[in-house]
Write a protein that holds these residues in place. Structure first.
Motif, PDB file in Angstrom:
ATOM      1  N   SER A  58      -4.696  -3.822   7.616  1.00  0.00           N
ATOM      2  CA  SER A  58      -4.057  -2.854   6.726  1.00  0.00           C
ATOM      3  C   SER A  58      -3.451  -3.606   5.557  1.00  0.00           C
ATOM      4  CB  SER A  58      -2.996  -2.055   7.476  1.00  0.00           C
ATOM      5  OG  SER A  58      -1.972  -2.913   7.901  1.00  0.00           O
ATOM      6  N   GLN A  59      -3.163  -2.877   4.492  1.00  0.00           N
ATOM      7  CA  GLN A  59      -2.561  -3.510   3.314  1.00  0.00           C
ATOM      8  C   GLN A  59      -1.137  -3.015   3.160  1.00  0.00           C
ATOM      9  OE1 GLN A  59      -6.019  -2.512   0.583  1.00  0.00           O
ATOM     10  NE2 GLN A  59      -5.425  -4.513  -0.209  1.00  0.00           N
ATOM     11  N   GLN A  60      -0.272  -3.918   2.711  1.00  0.00           N
ATOM     12  CA  GLN A  60       1.125  -3.536   2.507  1.00  0.00           C
ATOM     13  C   GLN A  60       1.314  -2.817   1.183  1.00  0.00           C
ATOM     14  OE1 GLN A  60       3.608  -7.117   3.136  1.00  0.00           O
ATOM     15  NE2 GLN A  60       4.864  -5.735   4.353  1.00  0.00           N
ATOM     16  N   LEU A  61       2.155  -1.805   1.200  1.00  0.00           N
ATOM     17  CA  LEU A  61       2.487  -1.028   0.009  1.00  0.00           C
ATOM     18  C   LEU A  61       3.986  -1.157  -0.261  1.00  0.00           C
ATOM     19  CD1 LEU A  61       0.646   2.223   1.134  1.00  0.00           C
ATOM     20  CD2 LEU A  61      -0.239   0.458  -0.419  1.00  0.00           C
ATOM     21  N   VAL A  62       4.369  -1.088  -1.510  1.00  0.00           N
ATOM     22  CA  VAL A  62       5.807  -1.111  -1.828  1.00  0.00           C
ATOM     23  C   VAL A  62       6.101  -0.195  -3.006  1.00  0.00           C
ATOM     24  CG1 VAL A  62       5.613  -3.153  -3.328  1.00  0.00           C
ATOM     25  CG2 VAL A  62       7.814  -2.602  -2.303  1.00  0.00           C
ATOM     26  N   PRO A  80      -3.903  -2.488  -8.652  1.00  0.00           N
ATOM     27  CA  PRO A  80      -2.883  -1.999  -7.729  1.00  0.00           C
ATOM     28  C   PRO A  80      -1.993  -3.091  -7.149  1.00  0.00           C
ATOM     29  CG  PRO A  80      -4.912  -2.232  -6.524  1.00  0.00           C
ATOM     30  CD  PRO A  80      -5.199  -2.642  -7.964  1.00  0.00           C
ATOM     31  N   PHE A  81      -2.144  -4.350  -7.611  1.00  0.00           N
ATOM     32  CA  PHE A  81      -1.286  -5.414  -7.077  1.00  0.00           C
ATOM     33  C   PHE A  81      -0.014  -5.577  -7.907  1.00  0.00           C
ATOM     34  CE2 PHE A  81      -5.590  -6.290  -5.632  1.00  0.00           C
ATOM     35  CZ  PHE A  81      -5.365  -6.288  -4.263  1.00  0.00           C
ATOM     36  N   GLY A  82       0.196  -4.668  -8.829  1.00  0.00           N
ATOM     37  CA  GLY A  82       1.399  -4.715  -9.649  1.00  0.00           C
ATOM     38  C   GLY A  82       1.753  -3.315 -10.115  1.00  0.00           C
ATOM     39  N   ILE A  83       2.548  -3.252 -11.177  1.00  0.00           N
ATOM     40  CA  ILE A  83       3.069  -1.989 -11.697  1.00  0.00           C
ATOM     41  C   ILE A  83       1.912  -1.115 -12.206  1.00  0.00           C
ATOM     42  CG2 ILE A  83       4.540  -1.018 -13.517  1.00  0.00           C
ATOM     43  CD1 ILE A  83       6.109  -3.769 -13.333  1.00  0.00           C
ATOM     44  N   GLY A  84       1.962   0.187 -11.939  1.00  0.00           N
ATOM     45  CA  GLY A  84       0.972   1.079 -12.522  1.00  0.00           C
ATOM     46  C   GLY A  84       0.406   2.117 -11.581  1.00  0.00           C
ATOM     47  N   ASP A  85       0.739   2.062 -10.293  1.00  0.00           N
ATOM     48  CA  ASP A  85       0.299   3.113  -9.382  1.00  0.00           C
ATOM     49  C   ASP A  85       1.529   3.637  -8.652  1.00  0.00           C
ATOM     50  OD1 ASP A  85      -1.382   4.715  -7.588  1.00  0.00           O
ATOM     51  OD2 ASP A  85      -2.998   3.387  -8.254  1.00  0.00           O
ATOM     52  N   PRO A 114      -0.358  -8.693  -1.730  1.00  0.00           N
ATOM     53  CA  PRO A 114      -1.281  -9.695  -1.197  1.00  0.00           C
ATOM     54  C   PRO A 114      -0.975  -9.937   0.282  1.00  0.00           C
ATOM     55  CG  PRO A 114      -0.018 -10.555  -3.070  1.00  0.00           C
ATOM     56  CD  PRO A 114       0.549  -9.227  -2.738  1.00  0.00           C
ATOM     57  N   SER A 115      -1.953 -10.447   1.006  1.00  0.00           N
ATOM     58  CA  SER A 115      -1.765 -10.700   2.432  1.00  0.00           C
ATOM     59  C   SER A 115      -0.706 -11.773   2.663  1.00  0.00           C
ATOM     60  CB  SER A 115      -3.068 -11.188   3.057  1.00  0.00           C
ATOM     61  OG  SER A 115      -4.082 -10.262   2.784  1.00  0.00           O
ATOM     62  N   VAL A 116      -0.078 -11.686   3.799  1.00  0.00           N
ATOM     63  CA  VAL A 116       0.895 -12.696   4.209  1.00  0.00           C
ATOM     64  C   VAL A 116       0.125 -13.929   4.687  1.00  0.00           C
ATOM     65  CG1 VAL A 116       2.807 -13.154   5.795  1.00  0.00           C
ATOM     66  CG2 VAL A 116       2.417 -10.840   4.936  1.00  0.00           C
TER      67      VAL A 116
END
Lengths: 322, 322
Positions: B53-57, A36-41, A47-49
């Motif tokens: 929380s986690q960021q979504l885009v 879920p950290f890239g394309i596909g959902d 990622p955290s700031v």
């Protein structure tokens, strides 16, 4: 390279959306993290700031016929797309982190053009440590545009470099050389990320912006209300390429430095009490990038005053949408 | 409403970019924070992310001729732009936070169309607590498209609702009614944000996605490799409007439920050991939104099996770019 194909079997319409998206992910390779950290959902999860830093965001597209044409390869178009956004992050003194790309394209765009464009984008993204975390593909008849939203963050300690914090008597600097973009810099310029980050850390830089629409327009970005921007035309660093452009255009090289867009250099001010000699020495110890002090902010009616101005000179910058 | 103006004095080309951007900010009003947290610098600076929380885009555009036409008002186009992106945040169980909008448009687009579009977007953004923090305007001959990148965050405790976490024997549900979008839902649908957030908190929802390309295609979003999606056609909630659409199209209402895009309902799975009666009661205590159990995931070759399938039925979903 013309991005369209007369042979439907070589165009993206022959793939359909799902197969195209699968290919885009393949072409992006390591620059596109796994869902879920890239394309596909439905969304990408980010990622955290980094603690004590602030998130930055900017958005600029490239559109066929407007920002690039058939004289340009897809890799150059991809480089321009990322770099013009990186220039905005540089102008805030930040470092880039991730990007989302929305593609709008005609079904007759050739698969090979898109493949080279995405592979080029992947190379650029890796070079600048940017993850491509999400995207969208939409069809649009007779159109080809790529809309990038780029995120970054400030370095942990300092604040971002904002535009209009300068006070009277602040000296004004620009990086690089201006006015040569019509020849090659539109595609091959280097976004001033290292310089912007260094300025943000310096503690003496009071405002900063990038030059995307010409000095004659973008001076306003660092000129607060109630101050006037005084630029000495003889101090403006004019690019060598502006000479050749000048021969064709009938305008002076200086005209191109003030009125052509896409220099993607930085314009910034320093605090009036800065030791300028020490600052310049420090700059030269860190960068080969030319540094020019072109003027100063003064109290007065907002606007631009040119010293050593050629006769019949016009400095309005590049105006879009007209 | 046709977005273009034959009278150049009423078109955005008469304004130029700087004046247009100033107007856009005015029209966005309170939905656009002051720089540096909104439009007006090289980048926007973003507010901090809520802890834990986690960021979504996500990114989806609307393009004239593709996602809307002259039968639609600019406010409806704006609503669709935001809501189709909100639906992706809903499908992750998140809440929306901020958005960036890149506009690409022909210089003959009418000022009044853009004004109504941005004022409509501002109303929508306020309704859903979204800040418009940044943007870009580019010219593109004969084109009108708005490219939104929407950010959100998960609620502090739970993880986002991902697509392919379900196990065999997981029951499959959909919200709302399907197949009626050709009549009015394309513009007036309600993104299932509350339902998505509730599902994320429930602890029993194992995967979720939104239905944007039709059940016949989007079933795959919640079907992991090695599982088959079994849907009982008689359990699929077909919208009343699908009946009227059916009369014109010569297809059955069920066909439209499987093959038309833009329902923007949720499809999700529950853990196989969930007490379904209790779950449904709980749902009804919280929402008026219809809830339908339409099938189950089984071990087997990836794909779709339809129970009670009409003869000569086709269920492939909506295919873009063909």
């Amino acid at each position: 390279m013309n991005p369209f194909s007369a042979d439907p079997s070589l165009a993206i319409g022959s793939l359909g959306e799902s197969a195209l998206i699968e290919k885009l992910r393949t072409w992006l390779g390591a620059s596109s993290p796994t869902s879920p950290f890239g394309i596909g959902d439905d969304c990408a999860v980010l990622p955290s700031v980094t603690p004590n830093s602030q998130q930055l965001v900017t958005a600029d597209p490239i559109i066929y016929g407007k920002h690039f044409d058939d004289s340009v390869g897809p890799e150059q178009a991809a480089a321009k797309l990322l770099r013009r956004n990186l220039s905005d992050i540089a102008a805030m003194g930040g470092r880039p982190t991730h990007a989302v790309i929305a593609l709008a394209l005609s079904s007759n765009v050739s698969i090979s053009w898109i493949e080279s464009f995405y592979k080029g984008l992947a190379l650029e993204a890796e070079q600048f440590s940017v993850s491509i975390v999400g995207g969208d593909v939409s069809s649009a008849d007779g159109f080809l545009g790529a809309f990038l939203t780029l995120y970054g963050e400030t370095l942990p300690q300092p604040r971002p470099l904002l535009r209009k914090n300068a006070t009277p008597e602040s000296p004004i600097f620009v990086t690089g050389e201006l006015g040569g973009t019509r020849i090659k810099k539109h595609y091959s310029f280097t976004p001033r990320l290292a310089e912007g980050q260094w300025l943000a850390q310096s503690g003496v830089c009071t405002s900063c912006s990038d030059l995307s629409d010409g000095l004659g327009k973008d001076f306003a970005n660092i000129t607060p209300d109630g101050l006037v921007c005084v630029i000495d035309c003889e101090k403006v660093p004019v690019a060598t390429d502006a000479e050749s452009i000048s021969k064709e255009s009938q305008h002076s090289p200086l005209y191109h430095a003030f009125n052509d867009g896409e220099d993607f250099e930085l314009i910034f001010t320093l605090s009036p009490d800065t030791n300028l000699d020490a600052f310049k020495l420090d700059w030269e110890a860190n960068f080969d990038t030319p540094l020019s002090q072109i003027g100063v902010l003064r109290e007065g009616e907002s606007g631009l005053i040119l010293a050593n101005e050629p006769s019949n000179f016009s400095a309005t910058g590049y105006e879009h949408l007209r």
